[in-house]
Design a protein around this motif. Structure first.
Motif, mmCIF file in Angstrom:
data_model
loop_
_atom_site.group_PDB
_atom_site.id
_atom_site.type_symbol
_atom_site.label_atom_id
_atom_site.label_comp_id
_atom_site.label_asym_id
_atom_site.label_seq_id
_atom_site.Cartn_x
_atom_site.Cartn_y
_atom_site.Cartn_z
ATOM 1 N N LEU A 34 -16.634 -17.903 18.539
ATOM 2 C CA LEU A 34 -17.109 -17.281 19.167
ATOM 3 C C LEU A 34 -15.830 -17.569 20.695
ATOM 4 O O LEU A 34 -16.365 -16.815 21.861
ATOM 5 C CB LEU A 34 -17.638 -18.709 19.293
ATOM 6 N N LEU A 35 -14.646 -18.265 20.239
ATOM 7 C CA LEU A 35 -13.310 -17.978 20.527
ATOM 8 C C LEU A 35 -13.170 -16.850 21.567
ATOM 9 O O LEU A 35 -12.669 -16.284 22.794
ATOM 10 C CB LEU A 35 -12.735 -19.261 20.779
ATOM 11 N N ARG A 36 -12.980 -15.677 20.138
ATOM 12 C CA ARG A 36 -12.977 -14.851 20.651
ATOM 13 C C ARG A 36 -13.520 -13.870 21.255
ATOM 14 O O ARG A 36 -13.050 -12.561 22.731
ATOM 15 C CB ARG A 36 -12.942 -13.255 19.448
ATOM 16 N N GLU A 37 -14.832 -14.406 21.329
ATOM 17 C CA GLU A 37 -16.049 -13.568 22.227
ATOM 18 C C GLU A 37 -15.249 -13.515 23.427
ATOM 19 O O GLU A 37 -15.586 -13.170 24.667
ATOM 20 C CB GLU A 37 -17.364 -13.662 22.207
ATOM 21 N N ARG A 38 -15.246 -15.124 23.878
ATOM 22 C CA ARG A 38 -14.660 -15.528 25.410
ATOM 23 C C ARG A 38 -13.454 -14.680 25.700
ATOM 24 O O ARG A 38 -13.531 -14.466 26.776
ATOM 25 C CB ARG A 38 -15.050 -17.575 25.230
ATOM 26 N N PHE A 39 -12.834 -14.615 24.768
ATOM 27 C CA PHE A 39 -11.000 -14.018 25.172
ATOM 28 C C PHE A 39 -11.313 -13.013 25.248
ATOM 29 O O PHE A 39 -9.876 -12.533 26.328
ATOM 30 C CB PHE A 39 -10.131 -14.053 23.710
ATOM 31 N N VAL A 40 -12.143 -11.986 24.786
ATOM 32 C CA VAL A 40 -12.242 -10.408 25.054
ATOM 33 C C VAL A 40 -12.543 -10.524 26.290
ATOM 34 O O VAL A 40 -11.833 -10.035 27.330
ATOM 35 C CB VAL A 40 -13.412 -10.025 24.385
ATOM 36 N N LEU A 67 -6.063 -14.161 18.993
ATOM 37 C CA LEU A 67 -5.079 -14.398 19.850
ATOM 38 C C LEU A 67 -4.699 -12.915 20.356
ATOM 39 O O LEU A 67 -4.892 -12.766 21.951
ATOM 40 C CB LEU A 67 -4.603 -14.627 19.425
ATOM 41 N N GLN A 68 -5.106 -11.752 19.763
ATOM 42 C CA GLN A 68 -4.251 -10.728 20.428
ATOM 43 C C GLN A 68 -6.190 -10.061 21.415
ATOM 44 O O GLN A 68 -6.108 -9.632 22.438
ATOM 45 C CB GLN A 68 -4.412 -9.078 19.184
ATOM 46 N N ALA A 69 -7.506 -10.926 20.698
ATOM 47 C CA ALA A 69 -7.965 -10.354 21.832
ATOM 48 C C ALA A 69 -8.495 -10.830 22.909
ATOM 49 O O ALA A 69 -8.857 -10.176 24.162
ATOM 50 C CB ALA A 69 -9.700 -10.617 20.892
ATOM 51 N N GLY A 70 -7.286 -12.156 22.762
ATOM 52 C CA GLY A 70 -7.070 -13.159 24.227
ATOM 53 C C GLY A 70 -6.190 -12.525 25.622
ATOM 54 O O GLY A 70 -5.382 -13.290 26.094
ATOM 55 N N GLY A 71 -5.147 -11.685 24.639
ATOM 56 C CA GLY A 71 -4.253 -10.391 25.461
ATOM 57 C C GLY A 71 -3.001 -10.806 24.880
ATOM 58 O O GLY A 71 -2.154 -10.430 26.043
ATOM 59 N N ALA A 72 -2.576 -11.801 24.209
ATOM 60 C CA ALA A 72 -1.364 -12.319 23.394
ATOM 61 C C ALA A 72 -0.811 -10.883 22.231
ATOM 62 O O ALA A 72 -1.613 -10.505 21.797
ATOM 63 C CB ALA A 72 -1.770 -12.843 22.392
ATOM 64 N N GLU A 73 0.369 -10.742 22.368
ATOM 65 C CA GLU A 73 0.974 -9.286 21.447
ATOM 66 C C GLU A 73 1.799 -11.358 20.628
ATOM 67 O O GLU A 73 2.176 -11.486 21.128
ATOM 68 C CB GLU A 73 2.302 -9.465 21.999
ATOM 69 N N THR A 74 0.839 -10.689 19.114
ATOM 70 C CA THR A 74 1.894 -11.702 17.904
ATOM 71 C C THR A 74 1.742 -11.174 17.094
ATOM 72 O O THR A 74 2.112 -9.810 16.627
ATOM 73 C CB THR A 74 0.068 -12.437 18.087
ATOM 74 N N ILE A 75 3.073 -12.163 16.393
ATOM 75 C CA ILE A 75 3.918 -11.122 15.351
ATOM 76 C C ILE A 75 4.336 -12.862 14.363
ATOM 77 O O ILE A 75 4.242 -13.506 14.825
ATOM 78 C CB ILE A 75 5.599 -10.851 16.189
ATOM 79 N N LEU A 76 3.703 -12.374 12.846
ATOM 80 C CA LEU A 76 3.990 -12.605 12.289
ATOM 81 C C LEU A 76 4.800 -13.104 10.979
ATOM 82 O O LEU A 76 4.841 -12.298 10.694
ATOM 83 C CB LEU A 76 1.939 -13.426 11.292
ATOM 84 N N CYS A 77 4.959 -14.363 10.614
ATOM 85 C CA CYS A 77 5.597 -15.019 9.047
ATOM 86 C C CYS A 77 5.013 -15.321 8.544
ATOM 87 O O CYS A 77 4.676 -16.457 9.495
ATOM 88 C CB CYS A 77 7.408 -14.833 9.238
ATOM 89 N N ALA A 78 5.281 -15.430 7.173
ATOM 90 C CA ALA A 78 4.599 -16.493 6.498
ATOM 91 C C ALA A 78 5.458 -18.083 6.103
ATOM 92 O O ALA A 78 6.685 -18.166 6.418
ATOM 93 C CB ALA A 78 4.960 -16.132 4.907
ATOM 94 N N SER A 79 4.971 -19.449 6.266
ATOM 95 C CA SER A 79 5.350 -20.734 6.499
ATOM 96 C C SER A 79 5.236 -21.609 5.070
ATOM 97 O O SER A 79 6.148 -21.999 4.517
ATOM 98 C CB SER A 79 4.239 -21.414 7.182
ATOM 99 N N ASN A 80 5.362 -20.372 3.993
ATOM 100 C CA ASN A 80 5.417 -20.172 2.809
ATOM 101 C C ASN A 80 5.755 -19.212 2.076
ATOM 102 O O ASN A 80 4.710 -17.980 2.029
ATOM 103 C CB ASN A 80 4.041 -21.236 1.914
#
Ligand code: NAI
Length: 421
Positions: A34-40, A67-80
């Motif tokens: 649902l959030l993704r639909e709104r964020f788009v 987050l990408q749908a909301g317009g963010a540029e996201t980069i990820l790494c592992a927390s473990n």
């Protein structure tokens, strides 16, 4: 952004499997959908660079896509180092979300990945355990001025960040997502409860019925683990240091005793305290032959592994995530998943349905940080109650469950003092 390669995954060919599993998780994440639909439509994160250090799972992939749908540029790494699902990581790269995570990466690679993520010069940090934020504060202070704020996913991270706040070392506002009711009451309790039992079962295939299980720490995760283990027929013993929680465990029907006593009788031990050396040398010395040792707390410090190594004359892998330590007196103790969070090391972490709520809090808190840019103080904030309630409301809606509302008379009664017997 740097011009060098900003992702590092085990095998790009796993992307197809990853995509299918990400879709599968999405089925159980209606609030995130649902959030993704709104964020788009609304693009609330437009132009925002987000650096996220999270367990790289199919659920995290669904958050990143939102987050990408909301317009963010996201980069990820592992927390473990041991929690990454390599297929999900490969798929994320294909979706245009640079991901730096390889299951089983060593500590040098782990921190290199954090460094790559920080090279993106983020506006928002998303952390799970505070390794990203602490690295940023100690090694990349140059980036701090560009940061709006951050979020933190887990208990251990919140403890570290509150300590940074107290010592005056914290340099930007952080929202403690862990402390939302729609996070810890569900993710920590039901998520960790089910997936910890799942991880140990997958690693060992033991029968829980009749086992003496010792759970160290009766916090929200401990509640979940004990509850589920009891349901499977284990005889559960709890060790605690906090009297109210110990009392709660007693009245919830568990045996409570000092770990030194429990160490002599337990068949399986699970640490879930967020503390260090909870299972220490003295405990290892009196354990029965053949016990299983597992941890589900954030860091692999809850079991004193160096002491276990010192006491041992031989060690060998028996099957994936099960290592046998043969002690000098001939007893054998089995360490599961290198003492790292067993639910992510040997199973798939929390089921998507609870991560739906945790990550809805994350997404809404990031939106909140952008909206309130410049207006927040440098401290650790709780999740705004309206966000917490909204997540619960959306989840109930998605489950098709309606609830009652207060009548005006009840609302007045519950906020007044003049009506008595
Ligand atoms: P909590 O703060 O609610 O509970 C921890 C409990 O451990 C407290 O009651 C505390 O008194 C007790 N404790 C501390 N030292 C102890 C000791 N020496 N012996 C016995 N008990 C001790 O924390 P929560 O939310 O249950 O989290 C526990 C850990 O699990 C944290 O490291 C957290 O980050 C991690 N976590 C792991 C997850 C996973 O997926 N495996 C998910 C969520 C949290």
């Amino acid at each position: 952004m740097t011009s060098t390669k900003n992702y590092d995954v085990k095998d790009p060919n796993l992307a197809d499997l990853g995509r299918r599993r990400i879709d599968w998780a999405s089925r159980e994440m209606p609030v995130i959908r649902l959030l993704r639909e709104r964020f788009v439509k609304e693009k609330p994160l437009s132009g925002t660079r987000i650096a996220a250090c999270l367990h790289i799972t199919t659920e995290t992939a669904n958050l990143a896509l939102t987050l990408q749908a909301g317009g963010a540029e996201t980069i990820l790494c592992a927390s473990n180092p041991l929690s990454t699902q390599d297929d999900a990581a490969a798929a994320l790269v294909e979706y245009g979300i640079p991901t730096n995570a390889i299951k089983g990466e060593d500590s040098v690679t782990y921190y290199q990945h954090i460094s790559t993520v920080l090279d993106s010069q983020p506006h928002i940090t998303v952390d799970d355990g505070a390794d990203l934020v602490s690295t940023l504060h100690t090694k990349r202070e140059d980036l701090i001025s560009g940061i709006i704020g951050g979020t933190e996913e887990t208990t251990t991270g919140v403890i570290r960040l509150r300590s940074m706040e107290k010592s005056g070392d914290l340099k930007y506002p952080i929202i403690a997502v862990n402390d939302a009711q729609t996070k810890y009451l569900f993710d920590n309790r039901y998520g960790t409860g089910q997936s910890t039992i799942d991880g140990i079962t997958r690693a060992t295939n033991i029968l829980w019925a009749g086992k003496k299980l010792v759970v160290c720490g009766y916090g929200w995760c401990g509640h979940g683990i004990t509850m589920r283990a009891k349901g499977m027929g284990a005889h559960v013993i709890v060790s605690e240091v906090e009297p109210v929680r110990a009392l709660e465990a007693v009245m919830d029907g568990f045996q409570v005793m000092p770990l030194m006593e429990a160490a002599r009788i337990g068949d399986v031990f699970i640490t879930i305290s967020g503390d260090k050396n909870v299972i220490d040398k003295a405990h290892l010395e009196v354990m029965k032959d053949g016990v299983l040792l597992a941890n589900s707390g954030h860091f692999n410090v809850e079991i004193n592994i160096p002491a276990l190594e010192d006491l041992s004359r031989n060690r060998r892998e028996i099957r994936p995530f099960v290592e046998e330590f043969e002690l000098s007196d001939g007893r054998k103790l089995y360490l599961l998943g290198e003492g790292r969070l067993i639910n992510l090391a040997a199973a798939e972490g929390h089921p998507a349905s609870v991560m739906d709520m945790s990550f809805a809090n994350q997404a809404l808190c990031m939106e909140y940080l952008v909206k309130n840019q410049g207006a927040l103080e440098t401290k650790v904030y709780s999740v705004p109650p309206e966000i917490d309630k909204e997540v619960a409301r959306l989840k109930l809606d998605a489950m098709g469950i309606a609830i009652d509302t207060l009548t005006p008379e009840q609302e007045k009664y519950l906020t007044s003092w003049d009506e008595g017997t």
